[in-house]
Design a protein around this motif. Structure first.
Motif, mmCIF file in Angstrom:
data_model
loop_
_atom_site.group_PDB
_atom_site.id
_atom_site.type_symbol
_atom_site.label_atom_id
_atom_site.label_comp_id
_atom_site.label_asym_id
_atom_site.label_seq_id
_atom_site.Cartn_x
_atom_site.Cartn_y
_atom_site.Cartn_z
ATOM 1 N N SER A 1 0.815 -1.220 0.000
ATOM 2 C CA SER A 1 0.000 0.000 0.000
ATOM 3 C C SER A 1 0.844 1.263 0.000
ATOM 4 O O SER A 1 0.457 2.276 -0.584
ATOM 5 C CB SER A 1 -0.938 -0.004 1.210
ATOM 6 N N THR A 2 1.989 1.215 0.645
ATOM 7 C CA THR A 2 2.854 2.396 0.705
ATOM 8 C C THR A 2 3.290 2.787 -0.702
ATOM 9 O O THR A 2 3.320 3.980 -1.051
ATOM 10 C CB THR A 2 4.078 2.108 1.595
ATOM 11 N N ASN B 1 -10.373 1.525 7.214
ATOM 12 C CA ASN B 1 -10.052 1.177 8.598
ATOM 13 C C ASN B 1 -8.685 1.758 8.928
ATOM 14 O O ASN B 1 -7.714 1.445 8.261
ATOM 15 C CB ASN B 1 -10.015 -0.346 8.757
ATOM 16 N N SER C 1 -6.492 -2.781 5.723
ATOM 17 C CA SER C 1 -6.914 -3.689 6.797
ATOM 18 C C SER C 1 -8.419 -3.946 6.763
ATOM 19 O O SER C 1 -8.897 -4.866 7.417
ATOM 20 C CB SER C 1 -6.509 -3.129 8.163
ATOM 21 N N ALA D 1 -3.179 -3.933 0.614
ATOM 22 C CA ALA D 1 -2.083 -4.901 0.582
ATOM 23 C C ALA D 1 -2.624 -6.127 1.318
ATOM 24 O O ALA D 1 -3.482 -5.994 2.191
ATOM 25 C CB ALA D 1 -0.854 -4.330 1.277
ATOM 26 N N GLN E 1 -1.570 -8.409 3.533
ATOM 27 C CA GLN E 1 -1.031 -9.049 4.746
ATOM 28 C C GLN E 1 -1.863 -8.778 5.990
ATOM 29 O O GLN E 1 -1.421 -9.010 7.092
ATOM 30 C CB GLN E 1 0.423 -8.621 4.965
HETATM 31 C C1 PLP Z 1 -0.595 -1.645 6.955
HETATM 32 C C2 PLP Z 1 -1.262 -0.515 6.331
HETATM 33 C C3 PLP Z 1 -0.660 0.215 5.306
HETATM 34 C C4 PLP Z 1 0.746 -0.057 4.846
HETATM 35 O O1 PLP Z 1 0.810 -1.228 4.124
HETATM 36 P P1 PLP Z 1 2.202 -1.694 3.473
HETATM 37 O O2 PLP Z 1 1.830 -2.877 2.656
HETATM 38 O O3 PLP Z 1 3.112 -2.009 4.619
HETATM 39 O O4 PLP Z 1 2.719 -0.573 2.677
HETATM 40 C C5 PLP Z 1 -1.374 1.236 4.728
HETATM 41 N N1 PLP Z 1 -2.622 1.538 5.122
HETATM 42 C C6 PLP Z 1 -3.237 0.862 6.104
HETATM 43 C C7 PLP Z 1 -4.628 1.231 6.506
HETATM 44 C C8 PLP Z 1 -2.586 -0.190 6.736
HETATM 45 O O5 PLP Z 1 -3.189 -0.872 7.704
#
Ligand code: PLP
Length: 393
Positions: free
Chosen positions: A81-82, A167, A195, A213, A215
């Motif tokens: 996401s970054t 979220n 998330s 993303a 994970q």
């Molecule tokens: C974890 C998270 C990110 C960052 O995700 P990455 O894959 O580590 O870049 C961005 N936005 C939200 C809401 C997140 O929970």
């Protein structure tokens, strides 16, 4: 009794001790799928059928999960996401973005567009951590960021992207996803669902880009971004590219759209991440889809909030019940309990990652109640916490 030698009885422990908000629990069945598929897909070309089929499973599975309206496309690329924030700053924001920020992740995207030299400074509607905000024209005007709601749509300070998190993982605040009234016809609603995706209810038709993303609630590994894009968003990416703006190739959204249509990524993806993601999407769909998933996360988080409200030393961090997330539950402790000590004992007993978001700096536990977490494991976790609080007295 010192924290380190408190032993939690075996019959209290959850079957799975992973309650982190990301990277988050990956179900054992997914890991088995990884092993059984290993020699067919792992270590094979991402330009050939086995890996392309995996990408195809992800794309069609997400189309089912989110009941995609006509013309919406599932697009993916590398970097999480970054990296997608940079992709968006290059390929989605025409001139100016408006953001609501009420925690770490929302702020980071706002910073990405605000500091991009090719864009005008962003309209940033900040709210206190633990509360929610939506960058509607009314809210932007009320905060003095534009002179009137109409100004946010068509005026000198108009925004062409409106962004906020579904979220906010750092605080456990969830928002309603609705296209703000009064924004320009071609403005984009860009939602960070990292998330929230697959764990919170959403009507995708209210969004132009719903990105994540995998994970977190999607129970895979990091390093990938997935964006569900509306026809309006796809057209915007093309328009910006055609304008001649310099866009680094690895961040080029049009290139990602074109590759995704062929069930591939522009450069080499982590194949294991794709496989774990495909398994998770099909598991959710097979159990009843988004309705099932959101009922399950609501049950799990409800257990945490009810417990936090009834116990003496605790209360939900998010004051407004409507803002409390069903996928990440944050619980504050009063000074009679050291939450960090509780987390330490839990960790020593194999129950991990309930520490609060590091920069929030509160006497708090943060419990992910993602769809992979069995509500019975949440019941067990709460019994464990009660046990540890007693033992620490
Ligand atoms: C974890 C998270 C990110 C960052 O995700 P990455 O894959 O580590 O870049 C961005 N936005 C939200 C809401 C997140 O929970």
């Amino acid at each position: 009794m010192t924290a380190t030698n408190i032993e939690i009885p075996n019959d209290l422990l959850p079957a799975d001790g992973r309650f982190g908000s990301g990277p988050a629990r990956i179900r054992p069945a997914q890991i088995e799928a990884l092993t059984s598929a290993a020699t067919e897909v792992l270590g094979t070309s991402h330009r050939q059928a086995p890996v392309k089929n995996l990408v195809g499973r992800i794309r069609s599975g997400l189309a089912d999960l989110f009941s995609l309206p006509e013309g919406y496309e599932v697009v993916l690329g590398n970097g999480g996401s970054t990296v997608f924030w940079d992709v968006a700053a290059f390929g989605l924001v025409r001139e100016r973005a408006a953001h609501a920020t009420f925690g770490e992740f929302g702020q980071k995207f706002a910073k990405a567009t605000d500091t991009a030299p090719h864009l005008k400074s962003s309209l940033i509607l900040g709210a206190e951590p633990g509360t929610a905000a939506i960058p509607t024209p009314e809210a932007l005007a009320e905060a003095g960021l534009v002179s009137s709601p109409a100004e946010a749509a068509t005026g000198e300070s108009a925004a062409d992207v409106f962004a906020w998190p579904h979220n906010e993982t750092s605080t456990g605040v969830a928002t309603q996803i609705k296209r703000p009234a009064g924004i320009a016809e071609d403005a984009l609603v860009v939602i960070d669902a990292t998330s929230g995706a697959g764990g919170l209810a959403v009507d995708i038709a209210e969004t132009d880009v719903y990105y994540f993303a995998p994970q977190k609630n999607m129970g895979s590994d990091g390093g990938l971004w997935v964006a569900i894009m509306s026809p309006r968003a796809i057209a915007r990416a093309q328009e910006i590219k055609d304008s001649g703006r310099w866009i680094p190739t690895s961040l080029d959204l049009v290139t990602a759209v074109e590759n995704s249509a062929k069930d591939q990524t522009y450069n080499t993806p982590a194949v294991a991440t794709l496989l774990l993601l495909a398994e998770q999407i099909e598991w959710i769909n097979g159990n009843g889809g988004l309705t099932w998933a959101t009922e399950r996360t609501a049950e799990s988080s409800g257990l945490v909030y009810d417990w936090a409200e009834s116990a003496e030393a605790t209360h939900p961090y998010v004051v407004e019940p409507a803002d409390r997330s069903s996928v990440v539950a944050t619980v504050d402790f009063d000074e009679s309990v050291d939450a960090a000590a509780v987390a330490k004992v839990l960790r020593a007993n194999g129950v991990v990652d309930v520490e609060p978001y590091r920069k929030l700096g509160r006497n708090q536990l943060r419990i992910a109640t993602f769809v992979s977490v069995d509500p019975d494991d949440v019941r067990a976790l709460l019994a464990c916490i009660d046990h540890v609080i007693d033992a620490l007295k």
